[in-house]
Each structure stands twice: as structure tokens, then as C-alpha cells.
Scaffold this motif. Structure first.
Motif, PDB file in Angstrom:
ATOM      1  N   TYR A   1       0.433  -1.099   0.332  1.00 16.78           N
ATOM      2  CA  TYR A   1      -0.129   0.016   0.135  1.00 16.78           C
ATOM      3  C   TYR A   1       1.181   1.272   0.016  1.00 16.78           C
ATOM      4  O   TYR A   1       2.128   1.511   0.520  1.00 16.78           O
ATOM      5  CB  TYR A   1      -1.315  -0.685   1.091  1.00 16.78           C
ATOM      6  N   GLY A  17      -1.705  -7.501   9.545  1.00 14.85           N
ATOM      7  CA  GLY A  17      -1.739  -7.113   8.363  1.00 14.85           C
ATOM      8  C   GLY A  17      -1.746  -9.391   7.917  1.00 14.85           C
ATOM      9  O   GLY A  17      -1.381  -9.909   8.979  1.00 14.85           O
ATOM     10  N   ALA A  18      -1.070  -9.690   7.220  1.00 15.61           N
ATOM     11  CA  ALA A  18      -1.504 -10.397   6.820  1.00 15.61           C
ATOM     12  C   ALA A  18       0.291 -11.478   6.552  1.00 15.61           C
ATOM     13  O   ALA A  18       0.606 -12.390   6.519  1.00 15.61           O
ATOM     14  CB  ALA A  18      -1.213 -11.226   5.226  1.00 15.61           C
ATOM     15  N   SER A  23       1.927  -7.691   4.038  1.00  7.30           N
ATOM     16  CA  SER A  23       1.542  -6.645   4.116  1.00  7.30           C
ATOM     17  C   SER A  23       2.290  -5.792   3.991  1.00  7.30           C
ATOM     18  O   SER A  23       3.102  -5.508   5.622  1.00  7.30           O
ATOM     19  CB  SER A  23       0.765  -7.023   5.087  1.00  7.30           C
ATOM     20  N   GLU A  47       1.975  -8.372  12.437  1.00  8.88           N
ATOM     21  CA  GLU A  47       2.152  -9.098  10.626  1.00  8.88           C
ATOM     22  C   GLU A  47       2.093  -7.777  10.095  1.00  8.88           C
ATOM     23  O   GLU A  47       1.253  -7.424   8.766  1.00  8.88           O
ATOM     24  CB  GLU A  47       1.387  -9.489  10.853  1.00  8.88           C
ATOM     25  N   LEU A  48       2.596  -6.628  10.111  1.00 12.49           N
ATOM     26  CA  LEU A  48       2.858  -5.013   9.528  1.00 12.49           C
ATOM     27  C   LEU A  48       4.463  -4.648   9.237  1.00 12.49           C
ATOM     28  O   LEU A  48       5.084  -5.216  10.188  1.00 12.49           O
ATOM     29  CB  LEU A  48       2.114  -3.734   9.425  1.00 12.49           C
TER      30      LEU A  48
END
Length: 184
Positions: A1, A17-18, A23, A47-48
Motif C-alpha cells: 500500500y 496484516g497478513a 502486508s 504482522e505489518l
């Protein structure tokens, strides 16, 4: 992003995030932070990966306080902050907070900058399995903090790996310093 201004975080927010590779939030404006907030209570980031523009003055995570005495209950886990012109993680007066397996690397400032201000110390922050690598200033910079622990943390190739100023009751357990600029 891809972002061009800071994402403003609010109280009682979870950003999940994933995974740190899956992410990615990429800030392209050198003077902007990645995530920013004021007087924050209960923020979780996990998780980012937050990537900066490799220059400028922006921090990956920038939390300050104006009205509250502290920035309370911040949880960071499995997160990455890299290539920010400023600090990877910068938090004013954090209390009762936990960082687990957080990486902060290749930043123009400190990897982790936790500080008390306004005559009030930050307190009770636990860093576990965190890694600071190749930051232009300190890997871990604690200023006016009390009752904090760094357990199993690694700091490598920073100008100074650990910088502790005006702190009390800071414990280091199984944390290392390698390939530093002369200050372990």
C-alpha cells in the motif's frame, strides 16, 4: 500500500496484516510519518511492514502526547519498520507496553526511541526478541524510562547499539551487541 501522508491511529485500534512480507505500507513522502497519533490508548500493530522513503524526517511509528500523561498499552508484534529518515519507532511516555519480535532497521535516526518528557518518565515497557540493525543513531534509545526490560534483543551495526539516559531499573537479559560503531 503506497501512502503520501501519515495514517492517523486512534484509541483501541488494531492494525493487523497478513505478515511482514505480505502486508507492506510504503510512505513515499520524506517529511511524513507512517503511523502517527497523539494521546493514544490501546494500539496494536502486528504482522505489518512499514517502509519509509529512505530520507527525510518521518518516523515509521510516531506516538506523542498532549493532554494525557502517557501513551498507554501499545502492543507491537511481528512488525518491521525500515528505511525511515527519522526513527523506526518513536513513542513519548509509553507505559505498560509490549514489543515482541519487532525489527527496526536502516533508519536515519534510532531504531527504537522510547522517551519520557514533561517531567514524567515512561514506564513498564517489555521488549522481547526485538532487532535493531544498521540505524544511523542508536539501535535502542531509552531516555527517561523506568522499569523496562529487553530480553533476547539484538542490536547490530548501529552508531550505538544501546543508549540509556536518565533511566532507572532497566534490565537486559540475553541481549547482544555486534558490529557497532564503537559503542555497544
Amino acid at each position: 500500500y503506497r501512502i503520501t501522508s501519515a495514517i492517523t491511529v486512534r484509541n483501541a485500534l488494531t492494525l493487523e496484516g497478513a505478515g511482514g512480507s505480505a502486508s507492506v505500507i510504503h510512505q513515499v513522502t520524506p517529511t511524513e510519518h507512517g503511523l502517527a497519533g497523539d494521546d493514544i490508548l490501546q494500539l496494536t500493530v502486528k504482522e505489518l511492514r512499514l517502509v519509509g522513503p529512505s530520507s527525510g524526517s518521518g518516523d515509521g511509528l510516531h506516538l506523542t502526547r498532549t493532554n494525557n500523561a502517557a501513551t498507554n498499552y501499545i502492543k507491537l508484534s511481528d512488525a518491521v519498520f525500515r528505511t525511515w529518515g527519522g526513527n523506526g519507532v518513536s513513542i513519548s511516555n509509553p507505559i505498560v507496553s509490549a514489543f515482541t519480535q519487532v525489527r527496526s532497521e536502516n533508519n536515519g535516526g534510532n531504531g527504537f526511541y522510547l522517551y519520557g518528557e514533561g517531567g514524567i518518565a515512561g514506564t513498564s515497557v517489555a521488549l522481547q526478541g526485538c532487532y535493531a540493525n544498521d540505524n544511523a543513531q542508536a539501535g535502542f534509545s531509552l531516555d527517561t524510562m523506568v522499569y523496562c526490560s529487553l530480553s533476547g534483543c539484538a542490536s547490530e551495526a548501529n552508531a550505538a547499539d544501546y543508549r540509556v539516559v536518565d533511566c532507572q531499573s532497566i534490565s537486559f537479559n540475553g541481549s547482544g551487541s555486534e558490529n557497532n560503531g564503537g559503542i555497544g
